[in-house]
Design an enzyme around this catalytic site. Structure first.
Site, short mmCIF file in Angstrom:
data_model
loop_
_atom_site.label_atom_id
_atom_site.label_comp_id
_atom_site.label_asym_id
_atom_site.label_seq_id
_atom_site.Cartn_x
_atom_site.Cartn_y
_atom_site.Cartn_z
N ARG A 78 36.46 28.63 41.52
CA ARG A 78 36.07 29.95 41.01
C ARG A 78 35.42 29.72 39.64
NH1 ARG A 78 39.18 34.19 38.11
NH2 ARG A 78 38.34 36.27 38.61
N ASN A 155 35.99 40.12 36.78
CA ASN A 155 37.33 39.62 36.48
C ASN A 155 38.20 40.70 35.85
OD1 ASN A 155 39.23 37.22 36.06
ND2 ASN A 155 39.06 38.00 33.96
N GLU A 156 39.42 40.86 36.38
CA GLU A 156 40.45 41.75 35.80
C GLU A 156 39.82 43.01 35.21
OE1 GLU A 156 42.70 39.28 33.11
OE2 GLU A 156 43.31 37.91 34.71
N HIS A 222 46.12 38.39 40.51
CA HIS A 222 46.39 37.36 39.52
C HIS A 222 47.88 37.38 39.21
CE1 HIS A 222 41.95 37.40 37.94
NE2 HIS A 222 42.06 37.16 39.23
N TYR A 224 50.82 36.13 37.02
CA TYR A 224 51.37 35.54 35.80
C TYR A 224 52.79 36.08 35.60
CZ TYR A 224 46.68 33.73 34.98
OH TYR A 224 45.48 33.07 35.11
N GLU A 251 44.14 33.88 40.53
CA GLU A 251 44.56 33.16 39.33
C GLU A 251 46.08 33.09 39.32
OE1 GLU A 251 43.32 34.54 35.51
OE2 GLU A 251 41.21 34.81 36.09
N TRP A 280 44.54 28.75 37.55
CA TRP A 280 43.86 28.85 36.25
C TRP A 280 44.47 27.82 35.31
CZ3 TRP A 280 39.80 31.96 34.71
CH2 TRP A 280 39.46 31.86 33.35
#
Length: 464
Positions: A78, A155-156, A222, A224, A251, A280
């Site tokens: 990516r 992105n985001e 994503h 996290y 991610e 990531w």
């Protein structure tokens, strides 16, 4: 009788042909497609991404990274691009070169625009509609590459504010890309800095998918700090699998400033259930999250602990990645010892610099200011917010300091990392709000305890 048998045989052949045709994804002949919640390459072969993110737009000289990523076993990458709104634009020629590097190294290329990151909360972030304008401006580099390229719109695309329009804005962006002639598989990120803790993407995914005239959209979550347990990982991904909506982990990391993601659960669940993942990131992180670098100074022979985990660990890339079948018959790149690159002889930038050619030493940074405000209070406690603003030049990170005079303490914080030594407190940016354009601002907040006196302290800001 012979003629009747021939007609019957032809009819049977027609039926069988139809059966096999319906068993293949509708867009298999043109490029990537999705069907029943799975991603297929142009040969109609299921493709499960096993790869990493690479910050090309901030480190465009690191072109050897594509070969190095492939040599460590990845089947996809990516690639971070910029529209020119927050960072220098990756133009048509540069994007065409990125695609050629991916193809030469037999990597599927996921291209994303980073300028949308944290829209509604992050100063300078752009809308998805603006991102579509960028994609259409470089369409000539994308057209004809549908077998090798997936377009990740932005992105985001929302922070933790203003994300209620995510579904409408995302659907409109997809429709505009289709009207503009792009037939690629489209990838869309969730709001809330990509982590979708509000379940906005999860609960509206079917509506967005059906808004695509080509029904060729895949969703990216994503993972996290929000996804810090196996239960949270499996529950979120299970909802998409049950609905037969395509999902991947676009991610994730092994650590994060907002909490400790369960990378073992993410990788294990993905492998067991045929879900793609893209870690990531390859190298070049800054702003306090340097631990997310998989390699030290882009050197594939010097893997970090995170790099060792994702490439060589259980359910990792080397163990599970399968190359896309569209590369069958082409000359493979070397698969022996990963090629090495010479580490920079000077200290690399501590954060991705917003320039086309990264300097060999950390870029000079502008000044910043900060202001402290008590936004709510109650007996024994309070809520406060600190605004951080860049000066006349862009900054790559910030540190705010203050000292309490009345015995106050902090119990909970968001959008910053805070440490203290007695009454002296230090707040530092997290990965998504450190880079500010000239005059741009961001904020962080916290809850605290206080006695009857709660004087607002003087604060100082230092840029990095």
């Amino acid at each position: 009788m012979k003629k009747i048998l021939s007609v019957a045989g032809a009819a049977l052949l027609t039926v069988l042909t139809a059966v096999f045709a319906f068993g293949q994804p509708a867009h298999a002949a043109a490029g990537f497609s999705v069907s029943n919640g799975k991603l297929y390459d142009a040969n109609g072969t299921e493709f499960i991404m096993r790869g990493v993110n690479h910050a090309h737009t901030w480190y465009p000289q690191q072109t050897s990274s594509f070969a190095n990523i492939k040599a460590l076993g990845a089947n996809s990458v990516r690639v971070v691009l910029a529209s020119g709104d927050r960072w220098a634009k990756n133009d048509t020629a540069d994007v065409a070169n990125v695609i050629s590097l991916c193809k030469a190294n037999r990597l599927i290329c996921v291209l994303e625009v980073h300028d949308t990151t944290g829209y509604g909360e992050q100063s300078g972030a752009i809308t998805l509609d603006r991102a579509v304008t960028y994609w259409l401006s470089i369409a000539s580099a994308l057209q004809g590459q549908e077998k090798y390229v997936i377009v990740n719109i932005g992105n985001e695309p929302y922070g933790n504010q203003g994300y209620s329009t995510w579904a409408t804005d995302t659907a409109n962006a997809i429709k505009r890309l289709r009207a503009g002639g792009l037939t690629h598989t489209i990838m869309v990120d969730g709001p809330n800095w990509g982590q979708d803790w509000s379940f906005t993407m999860r609960d509206n995914a079917a509506t967005v998918f059906n808004a695509d005239p080509s029904k060729n959209t895949i969703f990216s979550i994503h993972m996290y700090g929000v996804f810090n347990t196996a239960a949270k990982v499996s529950d979120y991904l299970d909802r998409f699998r049950t609905a037969k909506l395509p999902i991947l982990v676009g991610e994730f990391g092994n650590l994060h400033s907002d909490g400790d993601p369960d990378e073992d659960a993410i990788m294990a669940y993905s492998q067991t259930n045929g879900i793609g993942y893209l870690g990531w990131s390859w190298s070049g992180n800054g702003g306090g999250v340097e631990y997310l670098d998989m390699t030290n100074n882009f050197n594939p022979s010097s893997l970090s602990s995170w790099g060792q985990r994702i490439f060589n660990g259980a359910n990792g890339i080397k163990q599970t990645a399968k190359e896309a079948s569209v590369f069958s018959g082409s000359t493979p790149p070397p698969t022996t010892t990963p090629p090495t690159t010479t580490p920079p002889t000077t200290t690399p930038p501590t954060t991705p610099p917003p320039t086309t050619t990264p300097p060999t030493t950390p870029p000079a940074s502008g000044a910043c200011t900060a202001s402290y405000a008590i936004t709510n209070s109650w007996p024994g406690g309070f809520q406060a917010e600190v605004q951080v603003k860049a000066g006349s030049s862009a900054i790559n990170g910030w540190t705010v300091k203050w000292t309490y005079a009345n015995g106050q303490t902090i119990s909970q914080v968001w959008n910053a990392t805070i440490t203290n030594s007695g009454s002296a407190y230090t707040a530092r940016n997290v990965d998504y709000n450190g880079r500010l354009g000239a005059g741009a601002s961001t904020s962080f907040g916290f809850l605290g305890t206080a006695n009857s006196t709660n004087t607002a302290p003087a604060v100082t800001c230092t840029a990095s």
